[in-house]
Scaffold this motif. Sequence first.
Motif, PDB file in Angstrom:
ATOM      1  N   ALA A  59     -50.708 -30.948   5.523  1.00 34.69           N
ATOM      2  CA  ALA A  59     -50.327 -29.349   5.784  1.00 34.69           C
ATOM      3  C   ALA A  59     -50.469 -29.223   4.558  1.00 34.69           C
ATOM      4  N   PRO A  60     -50.792 -27.716   4.573  1.00 37.46           N
ATOM      5  CA  PRO A  60     -51.507 -27.118   3.684  1.00 37.46           C
ATOM      6  C   PRO A  60     -49.853 -26.651   2.673  1.00 37.46           C
ATOM      7  N   VAL A  63     -39.903 -27.413  -0.937  1.00 39.73           N
ATOM      8  CA  VAL A  63     -41.692 -27.839  -0.435  1.00 39.73           C
ATOM      9  C   VAL A  63     -42.000 -27.895   0.519  1.00 39.73           C
ATOM     10  N   ALA A  64     -42.053 -26.186   1.099  1.00 37.69           N
ATOM     11  CA  ALA A  64     -42.376 -25.869   3.060  1.00 37.69           C
ATOM     12  C   ALA A  64     -43.649 -26.344   3.193  1.00 37.69           C
ATOM     13  N   GLN A  65     -43.948 -26.085   3.750  1.00 38.44           N
ATOM     14  CA  GLN A  65     -45.463 -26.458   4.762  1.00 38.44           C
ATOM     15  C   GLN A  65     -45.845 -26.078   5.430  1.00 38.44           C
ATOM     16  N   ALA A  66     -47.394 -25.743   5.619  1.00 35.34           N
ATOM     17  CA  ALA A  66     -47.434 -25.819   7.511  1.00 35.34           C
ATOM     18  C   ALA A  66     -47.762 -26.191   8.607  1.00 35.34           C
ATOM     19  N   ASP A 119     -39.690 -23.552  15.794  1.00 34.25           N
ATOM     20  CA  ASP A 119     -40.540 -22.493  16.220  1.00 34.25           C
ATOM     21  C   ASP A 119     -40.548 -21.334  15.290  1.00 34.25           C
ATOM     22  N   LEU A 120     -41.189 -21.346  13.926  1.00 28.65           N
ATOM     23  CA  LEU A 120     -41.198 -20.705  12.582  1.00 28.65           C
ATOM     24  C   LEU A 120     -41.792 -21.738  11.871  1.00 28.65           C
ATOM     25  N   PRO A 121     -43.596 -20.639  12.244  1.00 23.25           N
ATOM     26  CA  PRO A 121     -44.724 -21.538  10.587  1.00 23.25           C
ATOM     27  C   PRO A 121     -43.727 -20.773   9.618  1.00 23.25           C
ATOM     28  N   LEU A 122     -43.921 -21.133   8.336  1.00 20.66           N
ATOM     29  CA  LEU A 122     -43.143 -21.421   7.145  1.00 20.66           C
ATOM     30  C   LEU A 122     -44.238 -20.975   6.553  1.00 20.66           C
ATOM     31  N   SER A 123     -43.517 -19.230   6.171  1.00 20.27           N
ATOM     32  CA  SER A 123     -44.358 -19.060   4.871  1.00 20.27           C
ATOM     33  C   SER A 123     -43.847 -18.006   3.724  1.00 20.27           C
ATOM     34  N   THR A 124     -42.028 -18.225   3.907  1.00 21.75           N
ATOM     35  CA  THR A 124     -41.608 -18.404   2.580  1.00 21.75           C
ATOM     36  C   THR A 124     -40.093 -18.974   2.819  1.00 21.75           C
ATOM     37  N   ALA A 125     -39.940 -19.465   1.711  1.00 22.55           N
ATOM     38  CA  ALA A 125     -38.442 -20.927   1.478  1.00 22.55           C
ATOM     39  C   ALA A 125     -37.499 -20.590  -0.036  1.00 22.55           C
ATOM     40  N   THR A 126     -36.943 -20.284   0.272  1.00 27.79           N
ATOM     41  CA  THR A 126     -36.395 -19.484  -0.896  1.00 27.79           C
ATOM     42  C   THR A 126     -34.436 -20.370  -0.956  1.00 27.79           C
ATOM     43  N   PHE A 127     -33.928 -21.027  -2.240  1.00 24.67           N
ATOM     44  CA  PHE A 127     -32.870 -21.217  -2.334  1.00 24.67           C
ATOM     45  C   PHE A 127     -31.970 -19.600  -3.002  1.00 24.67           C
ATOM     46  N   HIS A 128     -30.859 -20.258  -2.255  1.00 23.89           N
ATOM     47  CA  HIS A 128     -30.281 -18.535  -2.552  1.00 23.89           C
ATOM     48  C   HIS A 128     -29.286 -18.736  -4.051  1.00 23.89           C
ATOM     49  N   PRO A 129     -29.866 -17.953  -5.121  1.00 23.49           N
ATOM     50  CA  PRO A 129     -28.776 -17.625  -6.311  1.00 23.49           C
ATOM     51  C   PRO A 129     -28.196 -18.430  -6.486  1.00 23.49           C
ATOM     52  N   HIS A 130     -26.740 -18.948  -5.421  1.00 22.48           N
ATOM     53  CA  HIS A 130     -25.629 -18.923  -6.180  1.00 22.48           C
ATOM     54  C   HIS A 130     -25.066 -20.028  -4.940  1.00 22.48           C
ATOM     55  N   LYS A 148     -54.311 -29.022   0.181  1.00 25.39           N
ATOM     56  CA  LYS A 148     -54.682 -30.470   1.018  1.00 25.39           C
ATOM     57  C   LYS A 148     -52.698 -30.951   1.074  1.00 25.39           C
ATOM     58  N   GLY A 149     -52.184 -30.637   0.968  1.00 24.51           N
ATOM     59  CA  GLY A 149     -50.703 -30.496   1.064  1.00 24.51           C
ATOM     60  C   GLY A 149     -50.365 -31.622  -0.099  1.00 24.51           C
ATOM     61  N   ALA A 150     -50.791 -31.341  -1.505  1.00 24.20           N
ATOM     62  CA  ALA A 150     -49.778 -32.591  -2.115  1.00 24.20           C
ATOM     63  C   ALA A 150     -49.309 -30.902  -3.607  1.00 24.20           C
ATOM     64  N   VAL A 151     -48.638 -30.929  -4.242  1.00 24.76           N
ATOM     65  CA  VAL A 151     -47.660 -30.787  -5.312  1.00 24.76           C
ATOM     66  C   VAL A 151     -47.884 -31.091  -6.492  1.00 24.76           C
ATOM     67  N   ARG A 152     -49.226 -30.757  -7.530  1.00 19.58           N
ATOM     68  CA  ARG A 152     -49.324 -31.597  -8.953  1.00 19.58           C
ATOM     69  C   ARG A 152     -47.915 -31.359 -10.006  1.00 19.58           C
ATOM     70  N   LEU A 153     -48.278 -32.201 -10.215  1.00 17.98           N
ATOM     71  CA  LEU A 153     -46.004 -32.195 -11.127  1.00 17.98           C
ATOM     72  C   LEU A 153     -47.349 -32.284 -12.271  1.00 17.98           C
ATOM     73  N   TYR A 154     -46.878 -31.350 -13.457  1.00 18.48           N
ATOM     74  CA  TYR A 154     -47.187 -31.201 -14.672  1.00 18.48           C
ATOM     75  C   TYR A 154     -46.047 -31.018 -15.879  1.00 18.48           C
ATOM     76  N   ALA A 155     -46.164 -32.037 -16.941  1.00 22.72           N
ATOM     77  CA  ALA A 155     -44.554 -31.971 -17.936  1.00 22.72           C
ATOM     78  C   ALA A 155     -44.850 -31.062 -18.476  1.00 22.72           C
ATOM     79  N   LEU A 156     -44.445 -29.790 -19.456  1.00 27.79           N
ATOM     80  CA  LEU A 156     -44.546 -29.209 -20.426  1.00 27.79           C
ATOM     81  C   LEU A 156     -43.729 -29.918 -21.462  1.00 27.79           C
ATOM     82  N   LYS A 157     -44.440 -30.485 -22.194  1.00 29.31           N
ATOM     83  CA  LYS A 157     -44.172 -31.191 -23.695  1.00 29.31           C
ATOM     84  C   LYS A 157     -43.386 -31.012 -24.483  1.00 29.31           C
ATOM     85  N   HIS A 158     -43.569 -29.545 -24.744  1.00 18.69           N
ATOM     86  CA  HIS A 158     -42.381 -28.509 -25.851  1.00 18.69           C
ATOM     87  C   HIS A 158     -41.761 -28.911 -25.140  1.00 18.69           C
TER      88      HIS A 158
END
Length: 627
Positions: free
Chosen positions: A309-310, A326-329, A353-364, A607-617
Motif C-alpha cells: 500500500a502507498p 509509518v501510515a499507509q493507504a 473507517d479512516l483512510p489515513l492521510s496524516t499521522a503525527t506524534f504529539h511533541p510531548h 509502492k509501500g517501501a520506506v527507504r532508509l539512508y544513513a547520513l554518515k556525517h
Amino acid sequence: MPSKPDRKRQRTSAATSAPAPPIPLGARRDNEAAKDDEERALEAALFGKPFVPRKGKAAASAAAEDEEDGYDAMEGVEDDQLFFVDAPTAGILDGEAPSYLPQETPSASGSYDEGEDDEGEDDEGEDEDDQNAPPPGIDFKVDYEASSASSSASSDSDASSSDSESDDDHEPHPVPVPAPSFPLTSSKKRTSVWHDPSDAQIAVSLQDDKRLRKLRREAAEDVIDGRDYEMRLREKYEAINPAPAWASALRAKRKKAPRATSSDEEDVEDEDLFTTAGVSLSVRRSKLKQGELAVERQRDANHAAPSKAPISAVEFHSRVAGVMLVAQADRRLRLFNVDGATNPLLQQVHIPDLPLSTATFHPHHPSVLLTGPRPFYYTYDLQSGNVSRSIWTRGRASSSSTSAEGLGMELARFSPDGASLAVAGRRGHVHLVEWGRGGGEAVGSVKMNKPVRGMCWAREGKELVTVAEDAEVYLWDVGMRRCIRRWTDDGGFGPTAIESSRSDGWTAVGSKSGIVNVYDSPSLLSPRPTPRKSLGNLTTTISSLRFDPTSQMLALASKDKKDQLRVVHLPSLTTFSNWPTPGTPLGKVTSLDFSSASEWLAVGNAKGAVRLYALKHFRDRAAAAAV
C-alpha cells in the motif's frame, strides 16, 4: 479512713530510715551449711570457687532444713542479676556512668535516695521507668553494680544482718551496648522487582510445539522449567531485535565509569541514557560541508512488516531516538524501532473507517494523531494501546453540500510545545485547537481570502505561517489571532507546501511548477520579502518539504515522477551533487522525514517501501558522542 496494707506500711517506714545495703550477687542469707549442691555449683561457676559436692547425710539434712524453714537461697537475687555481659562500654571501666543514666543525688544522711515517696510507686513507677530507660534500639544490658566484684569476700560477715533487710533492694542500672554498624552499600547488579514462585513449577515441552524447537540447545532436549523457558525466550528476542548501537555504546561507557553508590544515582543514569538519546543528541550540532553528502543505504525501515500500500506519512519521534511511524493507504499505522540492521516492528494499529492521510506524534505526550478525509479523527495512546475516536465539529460543510472538499482533516499540524493544533478548514479558515492529553477543543480560528494550501508553526508556536491558493503568505499572531505580516510569494504559481526550520529562521514555499522559494530571517523582515534563492531542481509539483533538526539541510520531493528528490545544503543553498544518483531506487516519493539527530533519512514511496539512508556525517558524530 481504712488502714493501708501491711506491705505499704512497711515500705513507708523503711523510707524514713537509711536504706539497707544491697545484697551482693551470691551473698549468703544464712550459712554455708544451708546451701544445697545446686546453689554451691552456681556460685562456683560465677565466682571461681572450688566446688566439692556433698555426700550422704549432709546433703539430705541441708535439703530438709530448707524445706522446714521455707527458705530459698536465691530469694535475694533478682532475675537480671543472674546473667550479665562482661563487655563494659567506654567510661564504665573508669567508674563513669553514661550520660543517659539517671543521676543520683546524695541525701542529707549521706546515702543515695532511691525515691522520696514509695507510696506513689504504683502510680508513678511507669513514668519513672520511661524516663530512666536507655535509648531505643538497645537490647543488651550490663550489670552496673560496683560492689558485685567484692561480694564473695564479705559474704561471711553479712550473715547476722540478713534478718533486718527490707524488700526495697538496690536495683542495678542497665547500660546499653551499642549495636554493631554495617556499611550500607547498594547492589551492583539490579534484580527484578517481583518474581512469580510458580514459574519454577511449570514444565514446558520443546518437542511438542514446532515453534519451540528453535529454543533447544541440544537435539534431544525436551522438558524445561518456567524460568529456563523465560530466559531462552528473552535470549531469542534479543538475538532477533538487538539493542540500538547508541544504547550499547552508552551502556559500555557506563560500565567503565565508577559505579554509583546508591540506587538513586543509578536511576539518574538510566534517565540520562533516555534523554541523551532522545533530546540532547538532536541539539548537538556539527557543521556540515557543502558539495557531497556521505550517504549509506540501510535495510528498509518497514522491512519487518512489508506492505504494498502507498505510504501516506513517515515521521520520526522528536524526543525518542529511533522510533518512527509509518501510515499507509491500507489504513494501518505501524511503529518501528529504526536501528539500520533489523528495524523491528513495535506496534501496529488498523483503523478500518479512516483512510489515513496524516499521522503525527504529539511533541510531548505519548500519543499519535490520525486524520484523513473524514469529519473525525483518532488518537492512539502509545502506553496503554487505546484508540479513541473524536468528532470534528468545526469547519464542516453543511448537510446540503455534495462536495467532499472541506469535510475532512487532511492538513493538521501540532505546535512545537504541543499545546495547540492547527487544522485547515474550508474557505480559507484555519481552526486553532487547544490540545490536551488525548483530545482538544477549538478555541478560535483565523481566515484567509483563499483556500489553505499549506501551514507551519514559527517562533516556537507563537506564530503560524499559512499560504493560500493565490500564493499569499500570512503570518499570524496566535495569541492575538490577527495577521501581523502578509506578502505574495515571489513568482509563485499554485503553492502546494510551506515549511519552516526549527532554528535560523528558514522558510521554504513549494509550488506546482517545481520551484521552491527559500526565505531567511533578513528577507522576511524586509518591507517586501523576496526569497534568498529560488530552487528549480525539480520540474513537477512539490509534494514534500522538510528541514532537518539541525537546519543544515532541506529535502524537497515530488510524487508525480519517479526519483524526484533533492537535498539542499544550508546556508549555501546548493544541492548535493553526488546523491541521489540516477540509480537510487527511490520510486515515487510520497513522504520523507529526518530523525531527531539527523543521522537517518526515511523516504516513503508509492509502492509501500520506506527507504532508509544513513547520513554518515551525523551518525558518526552521534556514535562518538554516545561513547
